[in-house]
Enzyme design. Sequence first.
Site, PDB file in Angstrom:
ATOM      1  N   ARG A   1       0.872  -1.209   0.070  1.00 32.16           N
ATOM      2  CA  ARG A   1      -0.101   0.107  -0.017  1.00 32.16           C
ATOM      3  C   ARG A   1       0.855   1.161   0.007  1.00 32.16           C
ATOM      4  O   ARG A   1       0.499   2.198  -0.294  1.00 32.16           O
ATOM      5  CB  ARG A   1      -1.012  -0.089   1.231  1.00 32.16           C
ATOM      6  CG  ARG A   1      -1.927  -1.377   1.143  1.00 32.16           C
ATOM      7  CD  ARG A   1      -2.715  -1.157   2.573  1.00 32.16           C
ATOM      8  NE  ARG A   1      -3.533   0.035   2.673  1.00 32.16           N
ATOM      9  CZ  ARG A   1      -4.681  -0.020   2.258  1.00 32.16           C
ATOM     10  NH1 ARG A   1      -5.421  -0.902   1.509  1.00 32.16           N
ATOM     11  NH2 ARG A   1      -5.632   1.092   2.663  1.00 32.16           N
TER      12      ARG A   1
ATOM     13  N   GLU B   1       5.265   6.036 -13.380  1.00 35.76           N
ATOM     14  CA  GLU B   1       5.148   5.708 -11.987  1.00 35.76           C
ATOM     15  C   GLU B   1       6.384   4.912 -11.416  1.00 35.76           C
ATOM     16  O   GLU B   1       6.481   4.947 -10.208  1.00 35.76           O
ATOM     17  CB  GLU B   1       3.853   4.860 -12.043  1.00 35.76           C
ATOM     18  CG  GLU B   1       2.538   5.476 -11.896  1.00 35.76           C
ATOM     19  CD  GLU B   1       1.411   4.588 -11.911  1.00 35.76           C
ATOM     20  OE1 GLU B   1       0.363   4.815 -11.335  1.00 35.76           O
ATOM     21  OE2 GLU B   1       1.543   3.227 -12.658  1.00 35.76           O
TER      22      GLU B   1
END
Length: 609
Positions: free
Chosen positions: A27, A489
């Site tokens: 996460r 990213e």
Amino acid sequence: MCGIIGFTGYTEAKKVLIDGLTALEYRGYDSAGIAFYQQGSIKTIKTTGKVSILADKVAALKIPDEEGSSCGIGHTRWATHGGVTDTNAHPHTAGKVTLIHNGIIENYRELEIRLKEKGRTPVSQTDTEIAALLLDSLYEGDALKAIRQAVELIEGAYAFCIIFADQPEVIYSLRNSSPLVACHAKEGSIIASDMVALIDYSKDYFVVPEMHVVTLTKKKITLTDLDGNQVCPRMLHVNWDMTAAKKGGYPHFMLKEIHEQPDSLRNTILPRIQNKLPDFTADNIPDSLFDGITRIVITACGTAMHAGLIGRAMLEKLLRLPVTVEVASEFRYQDPIIDKNTLVITISQSGETADTLAALKLSRERGASTLSIVNVKGSSIARESDYVLYTHAGPEIAVASTKAYTAQLACLYLLAFRFGFATGKLEKKVCMDEMQQLLSIIPAVEETLAQDKVIEEISKQLTEKEDLFFIGRGLDYALSCEGSIKLKEISYIHSEAYAAGELKHGTLSLVTEGVPVVALATQQKVYSKMISNIREVKARNAFVILITIEGQEAEPSIYDYHIALPEIKDDYAPFLAAVILQLLAYYTSLHRGLNVDQPRNLAKSVTVE
């Protein structure tokens, strides 16, 4: 964003907490900590850096097993308020209260001033500690009463797990927007921000409803509303096991998930075929949903929004209705024009994306019909929507979305087919033909994956580059947007996507010798135009990686590398080209020596604005 784990039960809590935080590492976080009861008091250990560092600190305590705690909470923090320090890491303690928190407390400054006036001064820079100080100031032995009073004063998004020094073996939790899931197993009661932290213990769980208090003891879990009324939770069942959330022999989750796409597409498409036609009976989506719809709005963030760009083309082509794609973070601040004849489609991998959830709520308030495409059962967006199409992609651990993206595309295509067929805009035979084409992408994706090593070699040419461009027309431009964000990213190379026809309108000034250009040319109807655009960048000595469909002719002089995709119709080429762009981003990041699965400053699930 951040990860939460809480456990109270019949085994040592420290191991459960560390294992849970390890499962939640994907996460994104920059610090970690746990708190647990030990011999009548609460012991807190926290650190900047990885969970492995925290585990070493815990192990260094050398607490005998017979003295080990059976109740505790753990957290992985992503810095929002205050820098990355041990002091700012969670858990935070104030008096008898120790808590962890996901989300943002918007009025923490106001609360901080009020607390300082009462002599309660924080030692950290976090909004979370303010919550702990507030709760301790209200606590007089009745935890539920103090929590209810605190909720009346706190503004923002939050998920709390709380332990009180004078209540050993009890955990209290509450959420507003930020996700929490819980289960009871033979080992005890567990709560977490994500199902991956629970799956080793149970496949049956429930999503904590917003503004409800969960009380966990080793024997049971109790759920109550803020008025103290007991509520029976709605139980859910997950149909995958922990092996699906492990690397399975792959060096990274991202590579594993790229290679899982044939299976995720099968799982998404095949259950929705009846008599060779798209069928949403099992999804409880009636054809009446499409009655009277005169406009479609797709709203999402990041990769999900890029899926919407491709979905728009398919929906408009087949339905001849206006379709707009809106960035969810902007949508609700634009006073959007939506009404009862509007179908709003929200897309989110996690089903917890805060901006998308807010856009969904606004759409419902204004009377629009809502349908969401998500991957997580029982998620906030799924619960708030009128109807849901689950992608059935299985757990996606890498921050950069891959299999969820192509599964979202499949759902959008299925939706276009069913909408068209149900409203008579798509003849039965045409609809069946389109379904057959959609099915053909599964073996075609498998064939595309076989080019893995070729892409790895090409990516070596990009590792030292600082700028890169993606160009395409039509669907290829929409896909270029996704290819660009994927590369940015995880490789940190500056990348931009441009509609190839815009090159003459300024972009060519940035194309100089050696600048890489990934040219997508899979659309036959604009192929000749695209080749002309490629000649323009090659004339400036760009380094061109050309992607076409097998059989399309291209002169070797206009490219440095040529990747040919399996033969397929234009409308379905994005599924195959997406795989190539994912692999290109993956291997470029790998050769740059970066953390592929956990890129800096990014999180898998963005649960705050």
